[in-house]
Motif scaffolding. Structure first.
Motif, mmCIF file in Angstrom:
data_model
loop_
_atom_site.group_PDB
_atom_site.id
_atom_site.type_symbol
_atom_site.label_atom_id
_atom_site.label_comp_id
_atom_site.label_asym_id
_atom_site.label_seq_id
_atom_site.Cartn_x
_atom_site.Cartn_y
_atom_site.Cartn_z
ATOM 1 N N HIS A 128 2.181 -52.098 -82.330
ATOM 2 C CA HIS A 128 3.549 -52.438 -81.824
ATOM 3 C C HIS A 128 4.494 -51.251 -82.660
ATOM 4 O O HIS A 128 4.505 -51.151 -84.035
ATOM 5 C CB HIS A 128 4.303 -53.559 -82.307
ATOM 6 C CG HIS A 128 3.555 -54.601 -81.600
ATOM 7 N ND1 HIS A 128 3.096 -55.166 -80.336
ATOM 8 C CD2 HIS A 128 2.853 -55.863 -82.151
ATOM 9 C CE1 HIS A 128 2.463 -56.123 -79.961
ATOM 10 N NE2 HIS A 128 2.215 -56.495 -81.199
ATOM 11 N N CYS A 131 11.911 -50.747 -83.381
ATOM 12 C CA CYS A 131 13.507 -50.096 -84.167
ATOM 13 C C CYS A 131 14.221 -51.151 -84.133
ATOM 14 O O CYS A 131 14.974 -51.402 -83.189
ATOM 15 C CB CYS A 131 13.794 -48.892 -83.223
ATOM 16 S SG CYS A 131 12.509 -47.783 -82.847
ATOM 17 N N ARG A 134 17.807 -50.268 -83.193
ATOM 18 C CA ARG A 134 18.044 -49.391 -81.999
ATOM 19 C C ARG A 134 19.069 -50.153 -81.138
ATOM 20 O O ARG A 134 19.700 -49.148 -80.543
ATOM 21 C CB ARG A 134 16.538 -49.406 -81.142
ATOM 22 C CG ARG A 134 16.577 -48.276 -80.172
ATOM 23 C CD ARG A 134 16.327 -46.932 -80.804
ATOM 24 N NE ARG A 134 16.264 -45.825 -79.993
ATOM 25 C CZ ARG A 134 17.107 -44.888 -79.691
ATOM 26 N NH1 ARG A 134 18.294 -44.946 -80.554
ATOM 27 N NH2 ARG A 134 17.064 -43.961 -78.846
ATOM 28 N N TYR A 136 21.762 -51.360 -82.511
ATOM 29 C CA TYR A 136 23.016 -51.531 -83.356
ATOM 30 C C TYR A 136 23.729 -50.265 -83.157
ATOM 31 O O TYR A 136 23.331 -49.256 -83.794
ATOM 32 C CB TYR A 136 22.571 -51.837 -84.531
ATOM 33 C CG TYR A 136 22.099 -53.338 -84.712
ATOM 34 C CD1 TYR A 136 22.843 -54.476 -85.266
ATOM 35 C CD2 TYR A 136 20.742 -53.729 -84.328
ATOM 36 C CE1 TYR A 136 22.557 -55.619 -85.496
ATOM 37 C CE2 TYR A 136 20.521 -55.268 -84.502
ATOM 38 C CZ TYR A 136 21.503 -56.131 -85.123
ATOM 39 O OH TYR A 136 20.743 -57.399 -85.132
ATOM 40 N N ARG B 106 13.567 -53.032 -74.863
ATOM 41 C CA ARG B 106 13.239 -51.440 -75.006
ATOM 42 C C ARG B 106 13.000 -50.913 -73.599
ATOM 43 O O ARG B 106 13.690 -49.923 -73.046
ATOM 44 C CB ARG B 106 12.217 -51.121 -75.822
ATOM 45 C CG ARG B 106 11.933 -49.787 -75.958
ATOM 46 C CD ARG B 106 10.825 -49.379 -76.562
ATOM 47 N NE ARG B 106 9.605 -49.646 -76.086
ATOM 48 C CZ ARG B 106 8.360 -49.919 -76.690
ATOM 49 N NH1 ARG B 106 8.005 -49.693 -77.972
ATOM 50 N NH2 ARG B 106 7.305 -50.016 -76.281
ATOM 51 N N ASP B 107 12.222 -51.658 -72.801
ATOM 52 C CA ASP B 107 11.846 -51.162 -71.472
ATOM 53 C C ASP B 107 12.201 -51.611 -70.266
ATOM 54 O O ASP B 107 12.090 -51.425 -69.023
ATOM 55 C CB ASP B 107 10.175 -51.170 -71.399
ATOM 56 C CG ASP B 107 9.410 -50.549 -72.579
ATOM 57 O OD1 ASP B 107 9.688 -49.643 -72.751
ATOM 58 O OD2 ASP B 107 8.460 -51.282 -73.074
ATOM 59 N N PRO B 132 19.505 -56.894 -80.101
ATOM 60 C CA PRO B 132 18.599 -57.170 -81.079
ATOM 61 C C PRO B 132 17.220 -56.702 -80.635
ATOM 62 O O PRO B 132 16.462 -56.421 -81.502
ATOM 63 C CB PRO B 132 18.594 -58.701 -81.385
ATOM 64 C CG PRO B 132 19.821 -59.186 -80.730
ATOM 65 C CD PRO B 132 20.252 -58.134 -79.603
ATOM 66 N N ARG B 134 16.385 -54.409 -78.370
ATOM 67 C CA ARG B 134 16.499 -52.936 -77.857
ATOM 68 C C ARG B 134 15.185 -52.116 -78.412
ATOM 69 O O ARG B 134 14.858 -51.245 -77.786
ATOM 70 C CB ARG B 134 17.997 -52.255 -77.813
ATOM 71 C CG ARG B 134 18.162 -51.183 -76.970
ATOM 72 C CD ARG B 134 18.269 -51.615 -75.700
ATOM 73 N NE ARG B 134 18.829 -50.579 -74.693
ATOM 74 C CZ ARG B 134 17.837 -50.284 -73.737
ATOM 75 N NH1 ARG B 134 16.612 -50.515 -73.605
ATOM 76 N NH2 ARG B 134 18.159 -49.067 -72.984
ATOM 77 N N GLY B 135 14.819 -52.260 -79.551
ATOM 78 C CA GLY B 135 13.911 -51.577 -80.309
ATOM 79 C C GLY B 135 12.506 -52.318 -79.950
ATOM 80 O O GLY B 135 11.619 -51.959 -81.086
ATOM 81 N N TYR B 136 12.347 -53.268 -79.335
ATOM 82 C CA TYR B 136 11.036 -53.942 -79.191
ATOM 83 C C TYR B 136 10.421 -53.935 -77.754
ATOM 84 O O TYR B 136 11.177 -54.066 -76.806
ATOM 85 C CB TYR B 136 11.160 -55.459 -79.520
ATOM 86 C CG TYR B 136 11.570 -55.922 -80.796
ATOM 87 C CD1 TYR B 136 10.616 -56.632 -81.731
ATOM 88 C CD2 TYR B 136 13.008 -55.791 -81.317
ATOM 89 C CE1 TYR B 136 10.963 -56.850 -82.877
ATOM 90 C CE2 TYR B 136 13.145 -56.231 -82.593
ATOM 91 C CZ TYR B 136 12.125 -56.854 -83.440
ATOM 92 O OH TYR B 136 12.407 -57.228 -84.787
ATOM 93 N N ALA B 139 5.045 -56.324 -75.442
ATOM 94 C CA ALA B 139 4.095 -57.099 -76.403
ATOM 95 C C ALA B 139 4.545 -57.606 -77.574
ATOM 96 O O ALA B 139 4.165 -58.704 -77.918
ATOM 97 C CB ALA B 139 3.001 -56.007 -76.223
ATOM 98 N N ALA B 140 5.554 -56.914 -78.148
ATOM 99 C CA ALA B 140 5.940 -57.263 -79.468
ATOM 100 C C ALA B 140 7.277 -58.632 -79.065
ATOM 101 O O ALA B 140 7.091 -59.472 -79.866
ATOM 102 C CB ALA B 140 6.954 -56.181 -80.164
#
Lengths: 198, 198
Positions: A128, A131, A134, A136, B106-107, B132, B134-136, B139-140
């Motif tokens: 994985h 960020c 990302r 913020y 993220r996606d 919070p 947005r960077g995940y 799968a994470a």
């Protein structure tokens, strides 16, 4: 789940580690080409934060490529992006690394991985890539930093950080001189973490 | 700092609230046009999570505009984006709201605010807009959901959620019929949170 946070000793990677701390087992990882003792600088900051820390030696070919890119371009973005991309790939190929995080914020432009690069790394290495900052903006990050970290700030030639730029600047200084650094790198404010507020 | 998390009762907005919980005083806010009792559905999920919850009534003109957009387009993205943008603006104009968060990953492609829309809202209303997750990647997020939430999943016409789509679908059903819904909305898996793992 374990997460390896790419750690420069600055406020963004430190805050990222703190945000992840409740949900992951955090280790801090500082990438170095052994041009300067930036691993030691980062280790001190990691101790202040209370996280385990290790230094990951990167292949010097990455630094050579970055040097060629930055000299050709005359500006740092693509060279820094190149080092970051290769650093994430090197870390992803480490046995036991299942999640990698960095301190990239919403409005950051450098370093950035493209979405195809991210998906490619996640698929090839089965990790994985996270960020935590990302989503913020700068003001929200600064508010959290003020609450949880003690930092010192200064111009980028005054504050020695454990980031990609530090060693790349040193190579340019050695081969081209201070003039080369002044021409290529815009002066900007850097932060270094010197404590944590609990 | 207080943060108002836009809350649909689904896994993404629930996980967002949990990620913020250690660093902010979280309240969950469900937006509704009062077409269906989605505020009640969300309140139940909020109780399971242990967060304070309120319903924010949105101006019905927003729903009318979204209906016109979706009928003209024949697909949901722009209509859902419109409702989300207006929901964030409405919440941002509330006295006492200093930070707004949502569950965008993220996606995700829908709903999304553009960077200029985000900066405009932050500047005009003096609020932080935070994503919070947005960077995940997916799968994470799924790994964290599995660890911290109990959810039920089903097709979007089986699971009643407290999201923008639910009331927009109902208006289309009332005015055009089930055929309209089937034509406009792709069938997709929805999740609803029914418990929290502590």
């Amino acid at each position: 789940m374990n997460v390896s946070v790419l750690f420069s000793g600055g406020k963004d990677s430190s805050l990222s580690a703190i945000l992840l701390d409740q949900f992951f087992d955090v280790e801090l990882v500082t990438c170095s080409f052994s041009v300067l003792p930036i691993g030691d600088i980062a280790k001190k900051a990691a101790e202040e934060l209370g996280f385990p820390h290790r230094v990951l030696k990167l292949d010097n070919e990455i630094l050579e490529n970055a040097f060629n890119i930055i000299v050709k371009d005359g500006f740092p973005k693509n060279a820094i992006d190149h080092i970051h991309h290769k650093a994430v790939e090197t870390l992803a190929s480490d046995d036991g690394v299942v999640a990698i995080a960095d301190g990239i914020r919403r409005d950051d432009r450098v370093p950035l991985l493209t979405n195809p690069q991210v998906h490619s790394i996640e698929d090839r290495y089965g990790v994985h890539y996270i960020c935590p900052l990302r989503g913020y903006g700068r003001a929200a990050v600064n508010a959290l930093v003020k609450q949880y970290l003690v930092i010192e700030e200064g111009q980028s030639d005054e504050i020695i950080k454990a980031d990609y730029e530090t060693e790349l600047r040193e190579v340019i200084r050695q081969r081209i001189g201070q003039d080369g650094i002044d021409k290529i790198f815009p002066s900007h404010v850097q932060s270094r973490v010197i404590g944590r507020v609990n």
